[in-house]
Design a protein around this motif. Structure first.
Motif, mmCIF file in Angstrom:
data_model
loop_
_atom_site.group_PDB
_atom_site.id
_atom_site.type_symbol
_atom_site.label_atom_id
_atom_site.label_comp_id
_atom_site.label_asym_id
_atom_site.label_seq_id
_atom_site.Cartn_x
_atom_site.Cartn_y
_atom_site.Cartn_z
ATOM 1 N N UNK A 302 0.851 -1.233 -0.081
ATOM 2 C CA UNK A 302 -0.424 0.180 -0.205
ATOM 3 C C UNK A 302 0.592 0.648 -0.018
ATOM 4 N N UNK A 303 -0.139 2.388 -0.548
ATOM 5 C CA UNK A 303 1.369 3.416 -0.104
ATOM 6 C C UNK A 303 1.394 3.962 1.134
ATOM 7 N N UNK A 304 2.620 4.414 1.122
ATOM 8 C CA UNK A 304 3.017 4.996 2.312
ATOM 9 C C UNK A 304 4.206 3.703 3.677
ATOM 10 N N UNK A 305 3.604 2.676 2.712
ATOM 11 C CA UNK A 305 4.002 1.459 4.018
ATOM 12 C C UNK A 305 5.692 1.305 3.166
ATOM 13 N N UNK A 306 6.334 0.845 4.262
ATOM 14 C CA UNK A 306 8.129 1.028 4.615
ATOM 15 C C UNK A 306 8.457 -0.566 4.446
ATOM 16 N N UNK A 307 9.238 -0.625 3.552
ATOM 17 C CA UNK A 307 9.173 -1.559 2.687
ATOM 18 C C UNK A 307 11.650 -2.420 2.900
ATOM 19 N N UNK A 308 11.804 -2.807 3.054
ATOM 20 C CA UNK A 308 13.639 -3.403 3.383
ATOM 21 C C UNK A 308 13.567 -4.461 2.549
ATOM 22 N N UNK A 309 13.975 -4.475 1.458
ATOM 23 C CA UNK A 309 15.132 -5.026 0.609
ATOM 24 C C UNK A 309 16.292 -5.331 1.139
ATOM 25 N N UNK A 310 17.112 -6.868 1.036
ATOM 26 C CA UNK A 310 17.820 -7.396 2.006
ATOM 27 C C UNK A 310 18.707 -8.634 1.305
ATOM 28 N N UNK A 311 20.007 -7.997 0.953
ATOM 29 C CA UNK A 311 20.652 -9.593 0.285
ATOM 30 C C UNK A 311 21.723 -9.389 0.321
ATOM 31 N N UNK A 312 22.642 -10.464 0.315
ATOM 32 C CA UNK A 312 23.774 -10.965 0.325
ATOM 33 C C UNK A 312 24.556 -11.664 -0.799
ATOM 34 N N UNK A 313 25.894 -12.104 -0.616
ATOM 35 C CA UNK A 313 26.085 -12.837 -1.826
ATOM 36 C C UNK A 313 27.621 -13.141 -2.253
ATOM 37 N N UNK A 314 28.067 -13.750 -3.281
ATOM 38 C CA UNK A 314 29.764 -13.925 -3.242
ATOM 39 C C UNK A 314 30.536 -12.685 -3.537
ATOM 40 N N UNK A 315 31.326 -12.892 -2.892
ATOM 41 C CA UNK A 315 32.184 -11.220 -3.070
ATOM 42 C C UNK A 315 33.076 -11.150 -1.291
ATOM 43 N N UNK A 316 32.256 -11.210 -0.556
ATOM 44 C CA UNK A 316 31.382 -11.903 0.070
ATOM 45 C C UNK A 316 30.798 -9.900 0.326
ATOM 46 N N UNK A 317 29.297 -9.858 -0.874
ATOM 47 C CA UNK A 317 29.073 -8.754 -0.897
ATOM 48 C C UNK A 317 27.804 -8.076 0.734
ATOM 49 N N UNK A 318 26.850 -7.831 0.748
ATOM 50 C CA UNK A 318 25.852 -7.669 1.324
ATOM 51 C C UNK A 318 25.146 -5.933 0.909
ATOM 52 N N UNK A 319 23.756 -5.731 1.449
ATOM 53 C CA UNK A 319 23.491 -4.574 1.429
ATOM 54 C C UNK A 319 22.116 -4.359 2.105
ATOM 55 N N UNK A 320 21.065 -3.235 2.224
ATOM 56 C CA UNK A 320 19.800 -3.370 1.703
ATOM 57 C C UNK A 320 19.291 -1.903 1.889
ATOM 58 N N UNK A 321 17.813 -2.030 1.028
ATOM 59 C CA UNK A 321 17.384 -0.544 0.828
ATOM 60 C C UNK A 321 16.403 -0.935 1.372
ATOM 61 N N UNK A 322 16.272 0.810 1.840
ATOM 62 C CA UNK A 322 14.965 0.992 3.265
ATOM 63 C C UNK A 322 14.286 1.831 2.159
ATOM 64 N N UNK A 323 12.817 1.239 1.650
ATOM 65 C CA UNK A 323 11.912 2.420 0.963
ATOM 66 C C UNK A 323 10.771 2.620 1.395
ATOM 67 N N UNK A 324 10.251 4.188 1.024
ATOM 68 C CA UNK A 324 8.838 4.067 1.089
ATOM 69 C C UNK A 324 7.961 4.057 -0.011
ATOM 70 N N UNK A 325 6.935 2.925 0.239
ATOM 71 C CA UNK A 325 6.184 2.491 -0.942
ATOM 72 C C UNK A 325 5.174 3.684 -2.109
#
Ligand SMILES: CC(C)(COP(=O)(O)OP(=O)(O)OC[C@H]1O[C@@H](n2cnc3c(N)ncnc32)[C@H](O)[C@@H]1OP(=O)(O)O)[C@@H](O)C(=O)NCCC(=O)NCCS
Length: 325
Positions: A302-325
């Motif tokens: 829904x419009x206004x929802x806060x969402x976090x995308x989070x991941x990891x992988x070879x490298x070893x790489x990792x990270x997250x993005x927080x967004x408001x829908x």
């Protein structure tokens, strides 16, 4: 000015491969795979390529009449399995979508590729004043794994997920906070050496040497649990939005047990994590955008929802993005 996800898409190969199918070719069982990973099915390419999956996932983004193709000035494809190195998969997408002028390139940050690509796209759209951009994550992991190795073959699948990003002048929604990092893989826990060819100048005995993915599962699992915790806490800290305000966390879908550990460590209710690993397994750069598209198409965002995308992988790489829908 903010950069916002306004459309999502996905495409996976038509062939479903179940754990029971794998029982026939590997020394494994449905119960073992289900209990240790949460995976039941994966989609495996028969004739699909990274480009064909990426193209179909991106066609989803532009099918509505309100999309003006001339505004799309950037296409980034995150992949470690390009079917053509030149042209890039992103260039193949541009051609198929009939977009006349656009910056196009591929990046490889293994399973973290989608997060990195969105972050690069956000910066470029702001710096170069680009109205719309496409990010597509695609991997054909069935080409990378050793199908005789039960420790790796069972956890991967093939697939593509895409997003259409828009630069918004007067909007408080979009990407609010990003965290990306890399630590050394001192244990060689995730390695895929590139193909080498014999030349008149090297000592290679055969015409070429090629390799399959080598993985130390338990070591990756330990790294992944820490990576998820660190990344979520980092975007929370820098955005000043408390964890209880987050509607959904969309993690890279690698192993149910990694997500369970994050739930326990961060004391986040289970239902906030969107999980579809049972049906796709680990699709690397495709995993987060495929999950995001499922959530979106099921009208769960829904419009206004806060969402976090989070991941990891070879490298070893990792990270997250927080967004408001
Ligand atoms: C790969 C993974 C599922 C293995 O699960 P695990 O619980 O760590 O299992 P282990 O590797 O410790 O192996 C335990 C036992 O199961 C066996 N085993 C491994 N794979 C098996 C399979 N598919 N079927 C049956 N038995 C299996 C092992 O040989 C071992 O047997 P042993 O005790 O007799 O030596 C798990 O480590 C994992 O998912 N790691 C993260 C991988 C990942 O996310 N990679 C991508 C990152 S982007």
């Amino acid at each position: 000015m903010g950069v916002k996800i306004i459309k999502t898409g996905r495409k996976v190969p038509h062939k479903k491969v179940t754990n029971f199918d794998l029982e026939k070719i590997l020394d494994t069982t449905n119960e073992w795979i289900k209990d240790r990973t949460g995976i039941i099915n994966r989609h495996i390419s028969t004739n699909e390529t990274s480009s064909s999956l990426a193209i179909e996932a991106c066609q989803e983004l532009i099918k509505d009449k309100d999309i003006n193709l001339s505004e799309i000035g950037l296409i980034i494809c995150a992949t470690m399995t390009p079917d053509t190195l030149i042209p890039t998969v992103a260039a193949n997408v541009k051609k198929a979508l009939k977009i006349e002028h656009s910056i196009t390139f591929d990046i490889n940050v293994a399973c973290s590729g989608f997060l990195y690509a969105v972050s690069v796209a956000e910066s470029m759209m702001k710096n170069l004043n680009i109205k719309k951009g496409i990010v597509v994550g695609v991997d054909l992991n069935s080409q990378l794994v050793d199908w005789k190795d039960r420790g790796t073959a069972i956890v991967f699948g093939d697939g593509a997920g895409s997003v259409l990003l828009s630069s918004e002048k007067n909007s408080d929604s979009g990407i609010l906070s990003t965290f990306l990092d890399n630590i050394d893989d001192n244990d060689n826990s995730l390695i895929l050496k590139n193909i080498s060819y014999k030349t008149p100048f090297n000592n290679l005995e055969n015409e070429y040497e090629f390799f399959k993915l080598e993985m130390l599962g338990p070591k990756v699992m330990k790294f992944a649990i820490n990576a998820i915790n660190t990344s979520i806490l980092s975007v929370i800290k820098s955005s000043n939005i408390s964890l209880d305000k987050i509607k959904y966390i969309i993690p890279h879908q690698a192993n149910q047990r990694i997500i369970d550990a994050a739930v326990k460590n961060l004391k986040i209710p289970n239902e906030k994590f969107y999980i579809n690993i049972d049906n796709y397994a680990n699709t690397s750069a495709g995993s987060i955008p495929i999950a995001l598209d499922e959530l979106n198409k099921n009208n769960l965002l829904k419009k206004g929802d806060y969402i976090i995308l989070v991941g990891f992988g070879g490298g070893l790489s990792f990270g997250a993005i927080l967004l408001k829908w």
